[in-house]
Write a protein that holds these residues in place. Structure first.
Motif, PDB file in Angstrom:
ATOM      1  N   ASP A   1     -82.433  85.422 -35.134  1.00 18.35           N
ATOM      2  CA  ASP A   1     -82.482  86.270 -33.947  1.00 18.35           C
ATOM      3  C   ASP A   1     -82.393  85.478 -32.650  1.00 18.35           C
ATOM      4  O   ASP A   1     -82.157  86.060 -31.578  1.00 18.35           O
ATOM      5  N   LEU A   2     -82.561  84.152 -32.725  1.00 21.99           N
ATOM      6  CA  LEU A   2     -82.497  83.312 -31.523  1.00 21.99           C
ATOM      7  C   LEU A   2     -81.083  82.844 -31.213  1.00 21.99           C
ATOM      8  O   LEU A   2     -80.835  82.281 -30.142  1.00 21.99           O
ATOM      9  N   LEU A   3     -80.148  83.054 -32.145  1.00 23.29           N
ATOM     10  CA  LEU A   3     -78.775  82.589 -31.951  1.00 23.29           C
ATOM     11  C   LEU A   3     -77.983  83.584 -31.116  1.00 23.29           C
ATOM     12  O   LEU A   3     -78.130  84.797 -31.254  1.00 23.29           O
ATOM     13  N   THR A   4     -77.130  83.055 -30.257  1.00 23.40           N
ATOM     14  CA  THR A   4     -76.240  83.897 -29.472  1.00 23.40           C
ATOM     15  C   THR A   4     -75.018  84.266 -30.317  1.00 23.40           C
ATOM     16  O   THR A   4     -74.848  83.775 -31.431  1.00 23.40           O
ATOM     17  N   GLU A   5     -74.143  85.107 -29.763  1.00 28.23           N
ATOM     18  CA  GLU A   5     -72.965  85.530 -30.518  1.00 28.23           C
ATOM     19  C   GLU A   5     -72.055  84.355 -30.871  1.00 28.23           C
ATOM     20  O   GLU A   5     -71.397  84.364 -31.907  1.00 28.23           O
TER      21      GLU A   5
ATOM     22  N   GLY B   1     -75.665  75.843 -35.057  1.00 30.12           N
ATOM     23  CA  GLY B   1     -76.712  76.799 -35.385  1.00 30.12           C
ATOM     24  C   GLY B   1     -77.114  76.801 -36.847  1.00 30.12           C
ATOM     25  O   GLY B   1     -78.080  77.459 -37.222  1.00 30.12           O
ATOM     26  N   GLY B   2     -76.381  76.066 -37.670  1.00 32.46           N
ATOM     27  CA  GLY B   2     -76.758  75.920 -39.071  1.00 32.46           C
ATOM     28  C   GLY B   2     -77.776  74.806 -39.233  1.00 32.46           C
ATOM     29  O   GLY B   2     -78.417  74.375 -38.266  1.00 32.46           O
TER      30      GLY B   2
ATOM     31  N   GLY C   1     -72.437  86.516 -39.844  1.00 28.74           N
ATOM     32  CA  GLY C   1     -73.818  86.879 -39.607  1.00 28.74           C
ATOM     33  C   GLY C   1     -74.782  86.557 -40.719  1.00 28.74           C
ATOM     34  O   GLY C   1     -75.959  86.895 -40.639  1.00 28.74           O
ATOM     35  N   SER C   2     -74.296  85.884 -41.762  1.00 33.05           N
ATOM     36  CA  SER C   2     -75.165  85.538 -42.887  1.00 33.05           C
ATOM     37  C   SER C   2     -75.135  84.029 -43.133  1.00 33.05           C
ATOM     38  O   SER C   2     -74.100  83.386 -42.944  1.00 33.05           O
ATOM     39  N   PRO C   3     -76.252  83.453 -43.578  1.00 33.86           N
ATOM     40  CA  PRO C   3     -76.257  82.021 -43.897  1.00 33.86           C
ATOM     41  C   PRO C   3     -75.585  81.780 -45.246  1.00 33.86           C
ATOM     42  O   PRO C   3     -75.844  82.482 -46.223  1.00 33.86           O
TER      43      PRO C   3
END
Length: 370
Positions: free
Chosen positions: A40-44, A103-104, A129-131
């Motif tokens: 939820d902390l990641l931007t688009e 972001g990973g 949107g998924s790891p």
């Protein structure tokens, strides 16, 4: 971290059944779950705010740091306790995270299986949107320790580890991660004065000298590193502006360019430079070997300023430890560098003293010039 970028992608998804799952698959699922804690902390555009992400991971109880090592390691006591328990023969496992710029993360797990210690590295990236797991690699763990300087150092056994290996090239088997951040003054002085010059292919910082008494320093090799400090990048074979002898590969730097740069960063005058740097009066130039590796290979130390003292004349005396990954040490040797800063942001290097120690590991140095 950098070890694995060129390897074959082994895993594509986190969705695996626990039935009959190996310890490795469990780590992969845990890696994806860890990434989800800060999704939820990641931007688009997936640009991470490292401060916020590390704060979240700290709150969630993870031991973690950013991949670049620019921020403090959170929950480092987990790593220290594991190292102590491992030395005592009672440790079972440890997992910690390194958050990447995309972001990973890289999820690193140490565990024992049938009496053998292993290191598992799991790279998690974001896809729609998924790891997802980009790769999952497991190597025998040869060494793990936390040093007096609070570095975590671990070494893996990587088979067929040559430049022409089946996994696309040599992988540095040793990783070094600082658990306690440097003091801000030390970090800043390192970034300003030491890191731009480094130790690559010159002996400025591996030789003791004072003031203008620099005869033992190879000024011709030093020119390239001072050029990098001034311009932000090395001269390379592809952008070399100087005339070059094809037979020897030696370039000829105009006297004014060479002397101006050396006098800007040192106490040398034109007379000493011409006496010690193989000045060619006929062509008014200096020989410099441009074509050569000038990068951060593991065999080349990395400077770390660990103390800053200020003199009454405004000078700075920097105590510098040389980190040397190939030798698995956070103190290959120590030297004192005296810097004279100016108000305009420029500076001169006015002395270097290598502290004698029987354990010193000085890098091999041979001039690039034939």
């Amino acid at each position: 971290m950098l070890l694995i970028l060129l390897l074959t992608i082994l895993w594509q998804s986190c969705g695996r059944s626990e039935d009959g799952a190996s310890r490795g698959e469990g780590v992969e699922q845990a890696a994806c779950a860890a990434a989800e804690t800060y999704q939820d902390l990641l931007t688009e555009d997936l640009k991470p705010d490292m401060v916020l992400i590390l704060e979240r991971l700290e709150t969630e109880g993870f031991a973690a740091v950013d991949m670049a090592g620019d921020h403090a390691f959170v929950n480092p006591e987990q790593v220290r306790a594991f190292s102590a328990d491992k030395q005592a023969g009672i440790a079972q496992s440890l997992d910690f995270l390194r958050v990447c710029l995309d972001g990973g993360l890289v999820y690193t797990g140490f565990f024992i299986e049938e009496g053998i210690w292993y290191c598992q590295l799991v790279r998690v990236a974001w896809e729609k949107g998924s790891p997802v797991v980009s790769y999952s690699l497991r190597y025998p763990l040869l060494e793990l320790r936390v040093t007096e300087k609070d570095y975590l150092i671990f070494t893996c056994d990587i088979p067929d580890n040559t430049a022409a290996s089946s996994h696309d090239g040599y992988i540095e088997p040793t990783t070094m991660i600082r658990l306690t951040p440097l003091a801000e003054d030390c970090r800043r002085c390192g970034e300003l004065y030491l890191e731009p010059i480094g130790y690559s292919y010159h002996n400025l910082f591996t030789t003791t000298w004072t003031g203008a008494d620099m005869e033992a320093v190879c000024l011709n090799d030093l020119y390239l590193s001072l050029y990098k400090a001034e311009q932000g990048a090395y001269i390379s074979y592809f952008n070399n502006p100087y005339p070059t002898d094809e037979s020897s590969g030696v370039s000829h730097v105009p006297g004014e360019d060479f002397e101006t740069l050396l006098m800007q960063y040192t106490c040398l005058d034109r007379e000493r430079i011409r006496a010690w740097a193989r000045y060619d009066r006929e062509t008014d130039s200096y020989p410099v070997c441009i074509d050569g590796p000038h990068d951060g290979l593991a065999k080349i130390p990395v400077p770390e300023v660990v103390d800053v003292q200020r003199g009454g004349d405004g000078s700075l005396i920097l105590r510098v430890d040389a980190l040397l990954v190939s030798q698995r040490t956070d103190r290959a040797f120590t030297h004192l560098v005296t810097i004279q800063p100016s108000a305009d942001g420029s500076y001169r290097i006015i002395a270097n003293q290598v502290l004698e120690d029987t354990d010193n590991i000085l890098p091999d140095y041979e001039s690039l010039l034939p």
